[in-house]
Design a protein around this motif. Structure first.
Motif: not given
Length: 257
Positions: A7-31
């Motif tokens: 469970k700890y390993v999967l938690t670390g893995l999912m934390t990293a995946l949340v980080l990567c897909l949030t950080y690397f694939i993003k579109v700015p919202v100007p308002y």
């Protein structure tokens, strides 16, 4: 001990995946100086794999780290809270033991979402009447905007209530279809009906949470303009989670209790 380590390993893995897909694939919202991304898909999958509590850790911490690394420090704490609440909300629905409990969650989500959208529409119309279109445009446009940008924003402003109403209709439709299927099947599959209901409720939590936070940061008008992009982020996250779910199932990563 083995189960805890897994469970700890999967938690670390999912934390990293949340980080990567949030950080690397993003579109700015100007308002609102924010952005939309695909990290929510990993939030949904983390809850389905880890359950509400470990899923909340992976979702909140992974999303907060993405804000800190990406220069959105002012969003870090609100993001930690909102994304953790998303995971908890979805996890509690997945943990419901009966159809009655899941259907009650559907009804509560529909009522909360309808009240929120109705309030946002009334607030927008009230602000337009009180301040006038000119001041609102000044609040959401960059200084020195040209005539084309002003005309485009006026069009968006006039159509924004319609967009919000369509958002209400789409959300209610998704929930109603899910509720109908729930009455016909248990929804026990990895990416079953309960999961769809949970993701919808989590998406509502995200849209409402950022609207409240951005209303304090930037004012209610720019926050209202962020609702459609956040709805797009929600649907994109659900779509990507659905595409990836068969691979997760095939890998044999069962949900940890």
């Amino acid at each position: 001990m083995v189960n805890n380590t897994r469970k700890y390993v999967l938690t670390g893995l999912m934390t990293a995946l949340v980080l990567c897909l949030t950080y690397f694939i993003k579109v700015p919202v100007p308002y609102t100086s924010g952005y939309i991304h695909l990290g929510d898909s990993m939030i949904y999958l983390s809850v389905m794999i880890l359950g509400p509590y470990y899923g909340a850790f992976a979702s909140g911490v992974g999303s907060m780290l993405a804000d800190l690394m990406g220069g959105y420090v002012h969003y870090a704490i609100p993001t930690l809270v909102i994304k953790s609440l998303m995971a908890l909300c979805m996890g509690f629905i997945l943990n419901s033991r009966s159809k009655k409990g899941a259907l009650a969650s559907v009804g509560a989500s529909m009522v909360v979402w309808a009240v929120f959208c109705a309030g946002a529409i009334l607030n927008l119309k009230s602000s337009i009447r009180a301040s006038g279109t000119g001041k609102i445009l000044e609040a959401v446009l960059e200084p020195g905007a040209d005539a084309e940008a002003i005309a485009g924003m006026e069009s968006k402003l006039s159509n924004l209530p319609l967009y919000l109403i369509l958002g209400i209709a789409a959300s209610i439709l998704v929930l109603a279809v899910a509720a109908w299927f729930l009455s016909r099947k248990s929804g026990s599959d990895f990416f079953g009906v309960k999961a769809i209901i949970g993701m919808t409720a989590a998406g509502m939590c995200m849209v409402m949470g950022y609207f409240i936070v951005e209303s304090f940061m930037y004012g209610p008008i720019p926050a209202t303009f962020s609702i459609p992009p956040n709805l797009l982020q929600f649907f994109g996250g659900v779509l990507l989670a659905g595409i990836l779910a068969p691979a997760i199932r095939k890998a044999g990563i069962a949900r940890q209790s």
